[in-house]
Design an enzyme around this catalytic site. Structure first.
Site, PDB file in Angstrom:
ATOM      1  N   ASN A  28      56.395  54.991  50.980  1.00 52.29           N
ATOM      2  CA  ASN A  28      56.199  53.722  51.287  1.00 52.29           C
ATOM      3  C   ASN A  28      57.261  53.564  52.650  1.00 52.29           C
ATOM      4  OD1 ASN A  28      54.836  52.056  49.459  1.00 52.29           O
ATOM      5  ND2 ASN A  28      55.900  53.376  47.944  1.00 52.29           N
ATOM      6  N   HIS A 128      56.868  48.167  43.078  1.00 51.43           N
ATOM      7  CA  HIS A 128      56.763  48.675  41.495  1.00 51.43           C
ATOM      8  C   HIS A 128      55.223  49.073  41.332  1.00 51.43           C
ATOM      9  CE1 HIS A 128      58.304  49.383  37.781  1.00 51.43           C
ATOM     10  NE2 HIS A 128      57.045  48.657  37.304  1.00 51.43           N
TER      11      HIS A 128
HETATM   12  C1  GRF Z   1      56.779  54.420  44.485  1.00 46.39           C
HETATM   13  O1  GRF Z   1      55.935  54.673  43.520  1.00 46.39           O
HETATM   14  C2  GRF Z   1      57.429  53.151  44.156  1.00 46.39           C
HETATM   15  O2  GRF Z   1      56.523  52.095  43.603  1.00 46.39           O
HETATM   16  C3  GRF Z   1      58.567  53.083  43.185  1.00 46.39           C
HETATM   17  O3  GRF Z   1      58.873  54.438  43.431  1.00 46.39           O
HETATM   18  C4  GRF Z   1      57.878  55.165  44.260  1.00 46.39           C
HETATM   19  C5  GRF Z   1      58.518  55.528  45.551  1.00 46.39           C
HETATM   20  O4  GRF Z   1      57.621  56.600  46.308  1.00 46.39           O
HETATM   21  N1  GRF Z   1      59.378  52.137  43.414  1.00 46.39           N
HETATM   22  P1  GRF Z   1      58.008  56.827  47.794  1.00 46.39           P
HETATM   23  O5  GRF Z   1      59.367  57.515  48.200  1.00 46.39           O
HETATM   24  O6  GRF Z   1      57.753  55.407  48.606  1.00 46.39           O
HETATM   25  O7  GRF Z   1      56.966  58.043  48.279  1.00 46.39           O
END
Ligand code: GRF
Length: 220
Positions: A28, A128
């Site tokens: 993300n 989330h």
């Molecule tokens: C994602 O699924 C987010 O929704 C949750 O933790 C995960 C993080 O993934 N809070 P990344 O580290 O962004 O790949």
């Protein structure tokens, strides 16, 4: 954030200083930083990526792929505000303040203390992997499969002192299929997360978000 015309008629843009806090792979974070790099998110300046985990893959990506300063803050047994005040010190060092800052949690695996949250009212966002208020907390995708829902999704929300309880900014549904595993559903949701988080940041940066009694309204 805002285009402001001053008395002499010059237009200047109020920029948002962004911190991203991660614990792991940082996909993300990557989607946010590349949206900024490509000009899809405007008026937001990434200042620092912070991690509690020195081995987080995202830390390397932030440094090598995007050239963003990174800071590792090791918990060393510290909990709650005792730990969080070290994060706030780093945020202030990078001029991330409640007046001009935005803090995006992106796979950050610690719960923020009330003292931290109170310093940045409606300036901390989280993503989330479920349609809140369903399936808060860990393993949201597995919770969705185990419950048997046919639709799950993802939510970007402001952070308050509960677990995934803050005001909801954006949500997007994702279908759940009978053959789904935690892994396949997580991947399908993650693709949507990567679009939703940059959208939410853009709304804030374009001053299109208002909040009243925890209800977020998006201005046209
Ligand atoms: C994602 O699924 C987010 O929704 C949750 O933790 C995960 C993080 O993934 N809070 P990344 O580290 O962004 O790949």
């Amino acid at each position: 954030m805002l285009d402001i015309i001053n008395n002499s008629g010059f237009k200047y843009i109020k920029l948002i200083n962004l911190a991203i806090i991660i614990s792991g792979r940082g996909s993300n974070m990557t989607s946010i930083l590349s949206s900024i790099q490509k000009g899809k998110i405007q008026n937001v300046v990434p200042k620092v990526v912070i991690s509690n985990n020195p081995d987080a893959l995202g830390v390397d990506i932030a440094k090598k792929q995007f050239g963003i300063p990174t800071e590792i803050i090791l918990p060393q047994g510290k909990k709650g505000w005792e730990y969080d005040c070290e994060i706030v010190t780093v945020l202030k060092k990078y001029k991330i303040l409640k007046s001009n800052g935005l803090i995006c949690l992106a796979g950050y695996m610690k719960i923020l203390s009330k003292e931290f949250i109170d310093q940045y009212p409606f300036r901390i966002m989280n993503i989330h992997p479920a349609l809140l208020p369903s399936f808060p907390g860990l393993h949201a995708q597995k919770q969705a499969i185990d419950y048997g829902v046919k639709v799950s999704g993802c939510t970007v929300h402001f952070v308050d002192s509960g677990i995934d309880t803050g005001p909801i900014i954006l949500q997007e549904p994702v279908p759940v299929y009978s053959e789904d595993t935690e892994d396949t559903l997580s991947k399908r949701i993650l693709e949507i997360e990567h679009k939703l988080y940059p959208k939410a940041i853009t709304l804030l940066a374009n001053d299109r978000i208002t909040i009243k009694n925890r209800i977020v309204t998006i201005k046209e």
